[in-house]
Design an enzyme around this catalytic site. Structure first.
Site, mmCIF file in Angstrom:
data_model
loop_
_atom_site.group_PDB
_atom_site.id
_atom_site.type_symbol
_atom_site.label_atom_id
_atom_site.label_comp_id
_atom_site.label_asym_id
_atom_site.label_seq_id
_atom_site.Cartn_x
_atom_site.Cartn_y
_atom_site.Cartn_z
ATOM 1 C CE1 TYR A 80 -42.547 53.195 59.763
ATOM 2 C CE2 TYR A 80 -40.378 53.100 58.733
ATOM 3 C CZ TYR A 80 -41.754 53.140 58.624
ATOM 4 O OH TYR A 80 -42.343 53.098 57.395
ATOM 5 C CG PHE A 135 -52.885 28.271 47.653
ATOM 6 C CD1 PHE A 135 -53.612 27.325 48.360
ATOM 7 C CD2 PHE A 135 -52.911 29.575 48.085
ATOM 8 C CE1 PHE A 135 -54.353 27.677 49.475
ATOM 9 C CE2 PHE A 135 -53.654 29.944 49.210
ATOM 10 C CZ PHE A 135 -54.361 28.992 49.912
ATOM 11 C CB THR A 136 -57.022 30.455 46.096
ATOM 12 O OG1 THR A 136 -56.464 30.540 47.411
ATOM 13 C CG2 THR A 136 -57.941 29.247 46.027
ATOM 14 C CG ASP A 190 -46.766 28.067 48.976
ATOM 15 O OD1 ASP A 190 -46.581 28.167 50.211
ATOM 16 O OD2 ASP A 190 -47.855 28.274 48.439
ATOM 17 C CE LYS A 228 -52.422 29.092 55.616
ATOM 18 N NZ LYS A 228 -51.899 29.337 54.357
ATOM 19 N NE ARG A 232 -59.064 25.639 49.615
ATOM 20 C CZ ARG A 232 -59.215 26.960 49.545
ATOM 21 N NH1 ARG A 232 -60.172 27.488 48.809
ATOM 22 N NH2 ARG A 232 -58.418 27.772 50.208
ATOM 23 C CG PHE A 287 -62.830 30.535 47.883
ATOM 24 C CD1 PHE A 287 -62.025 30.861 46.805
ATOM 25 C CD2 PHE A 287 -62.291 30.576 49.164
ATOM 26 C CE1 PHE A 287 -60.698 31.223 47.006
ATOM 27 C CE2 PHE A 287 -60.970 30.942 49.359
ATOM 28 C CZ PHE A 287 -60.174 31.267 48.272
HETATM 29 C C1 LIG Z 1 -52.399 30.029 53.091
HETATM 30 C C2 LIG Z 1 -51.573 29.769 51.931
HETATM 31 C C3 LIG Z 1 -51.054 30.797 51.137
HETATM 32 C C4 LIG Z 1 -51.421 32.264 51.343
HETATM 33 O O1 LIG Z 1 -51.028 32.725 52.582
HETATM 34 P P1 LIG Z 1 -51.893 33.778 53.439
HETATM 35 O O2 LIG Z 1 -51.074 33.909 54.700
HETATM 36 O O3 LIG Z 1 -53.241 33.210 53.669
HETATM 37 O O4 LIG Z 1 -51.924 35.054 52.668
HETATM 38 C C5 LIG Z 1 -50.230 30.456 50.097
HETATM 39 N N1 LIG Z 1 -49.949 29.170 49.809
HETATM 40 C C6 LIG Z 1 -50.448 28.157 50.532
HETATM 41 C C7 LIG Z 1 -50.109 26.762 50.178
HETATM 42 C C8 LIG Z 1 -51.273 28.407 51.618
HETATM 43 O O5 LIG Z 1 -51.783 27.391 52.302
#
Ligand SMILES: *Cc1c(COP(=O)(O)O)cnc(C)c1O
Length: 466
Positions: A80, A132-133, A223, A266, A390, A457
């Protein structure tokens, strides 16, 4: 001279790996796909993956892990508190990304949530090189307002700017004059800007931004979801970086910033995970306080020990030159095929995806009939290839006026998972897109039958306009 195409040497390249495990995929018939897309409300997010042939919905969490990462999964220390995998991950983040402190989160948005709660106050403004969303939504939920400060070229699918992710410092200066530096907690900088088509920011621009932020006492949040891909473009295009390793460019990019949010799904090639990283011990303390509330104890956040181990190893693999060259090489291979057939796509081609210009491809449809959404559905119907909208659906509504944000870019994203598909899959995909392009006029527009309030979306449903 700055080149804006992918540099080709004389020899062919091949993937720097071979296949050890395979996962069967199945081709469906057209009647099966007609039923599936209607049931999914013409939203590719709502399709079952079993009904998909080649899945280019996203590069998020869809990468193939290496044997070394899988071996790491067996070394999961599921204590933990104080798991050894946490320390391995923390050391990798410091060594390769330069950040001294790190809290793991379940994925990128978990990090965005904690960051926004720590740094954004109601009435603040958060400038960024395009939104970004999930990033923007967390800023808004904390009471902030996002302000787009990316260079104008980023909104033009034809502008052959080598670094469309660059910040326009004049736009920042204008914002400071309007609202004052005190109401700007940080500038949010994405490397290889997703929403602009996977477009990189230059080191020169980031250095200039660092100076500007220091002058005004404003932090830089990175980011860093696609930082390795960004480093590859710097090596290809920015004078002075040709002989530098990807690892050293990644390190330099990170070191110019103060904090970072990471969606490890990613670049870092794990199926789930992320983190919030920083250099300031005071901010780390605050992050530790919040991570226990929303994610988990600060030494696992939202992750299992085994997943932290796979991530620590994925970070190392993600910055190897041979890997990143083949990864981006595959994206550009697909793009090349589409360009040869004169399919309108965003140029220059970015790092993780090929973006179809739905505004031009379906020029008979007004934006209110969601051309990109309609194109993604049509491509699935044609071939079983799954892509993503998009455009105006992703952009959502203005929180003040309630009107659609109407972005200049109305795109369909063909996103390539890392190390998953072969060149032959890219050939099939190109053929499918070309076939839809040839009968574009037949594609009908869509209208909402269900519109969620936030991040619409993902779950929206549509029907064709008669
Ligand atoms: C995917 C993404 C996020 C959010 O990350 P999640 O792992 O999907 O929560 C933030 N910024 C960018 C540029 C992304 O591509």
């Amino acid at each position: 001279m700055i080149t804006i195409t992918f540099r080709k040497d004389n020899k062919s390249w091949a993937e720097p790996y071979k296949i050890k495990v395979v996962e069967p995929i199945k081709m469906t018939s057209r009647p099966e796909r007609e039923a599936a897309i209607a049931e999914a409300g013409y939203n590719t997010f709502l399709l079952r993956s079993a009904d998909v042939y080649i899945d280019l919905l996203t590069d998020s969490g869809t990468s193939a892990m290496s044997d070394n990462q899988w071996a790491g999964m067996m070394l999961g220390d599921e204590a933990y508190a104080g798991s050894r995998n946490f320390y391995n991950l923390r050391d990798a983040v410091e060594q390769y990304y330069s950040y001294r402190y790190m809290v793991p989160t379940h994925q990128g948005r978990g990090a965005e949530h904690i960051l926004s709660r720590i740094l954004v106050k109601p009435g603040d403004f958060v400038p960024g090189n395009m939104y970004f969303t999930t990033t923007r939504l967390h800023q808004e939920l904390a009471g902030g307002t996002f302000v787009d400060v990316i260079v104008d070229e980023a909104h033009d699918p034809d502008a052959l700017h080598p670094f469309k992710g660059d910040v326009d410092l004049d736009k920042l200066e204008t914002l400071v004059q309007k609202v004052g530096a005190k109401r700007i907690p940080y500038v949010c900088i994405a490397t290889c800007v997703n929403m602009a088509g996977g477009q990189p920011i230059s080191m020169g621009n980031l250095k200039a931004l660092r100076q500007w932020c220091d002058k005004h006492g404003i932090l830089i949040v990175h980011d860093m979801t696609r930082v390795a891909e960004n480093a590859f473009f710097i090596k290809e295009r920015e004078p002075g970086y040709q002989d530098r390793s990807i690892a050293s460019i990644v390190h330099e990019l990170c070191a110019l910033t103060d904090l970072a949010t990471m969606s490890a799904k990613k670049d870092a090639m794990v199926n789930i995970g992320g983190f919030l990283a920083m250099n300031d011990p005071k901010l780390y303390e605050k992050a530790c306080e919040l991570v226990v509330v929303y994610e988990g104890l600060h030494t696992y956040g939202g992750m299992a020990g085994r997943d932290m181990e796979a991530l620590a190893r994925g970070i190392v693999e993600s910055i190897e030159y041979e890997h990143i060259r083949a990864r981006i090489g595959q994206v550009h291979y697909l793009a090349q095929k589409l360009m040869e057939a004169e399919v309108p796509i965003v140029k220059p081609v970015g790092g993780h995806a090929v973006f179809l210009d739905a505004k031009r491809l379906l020029s008979h449809l007004p934006q209110e009939q969601f051309p990109a959404q309609a194109l993604a559905a049509a491509l699935y119907l044609e071939s079983g290839v799954r892509s993503m909208e998009r455009g105006i659906v992703s952009a959502g509504r203005d929180k003040e006026t309630g009107k659609h944000h109407a972005p200049k870019l109305e795109l369909v994203r063909l996103t390539i998972p890392r190390r998953v598909y072969t060149q032959a899959h890219m050939d099939v995909t190109a053929e499918a897109v070309i076939a839809v392009h040839q009968q574009a006029r037949k594609v009908k527009g869509l209208r909402f039958t269900y519109e969620p309030e936030m991040l619409r979306f993902f779950q929206a449903r549509f029907e064709p306009v008669a």
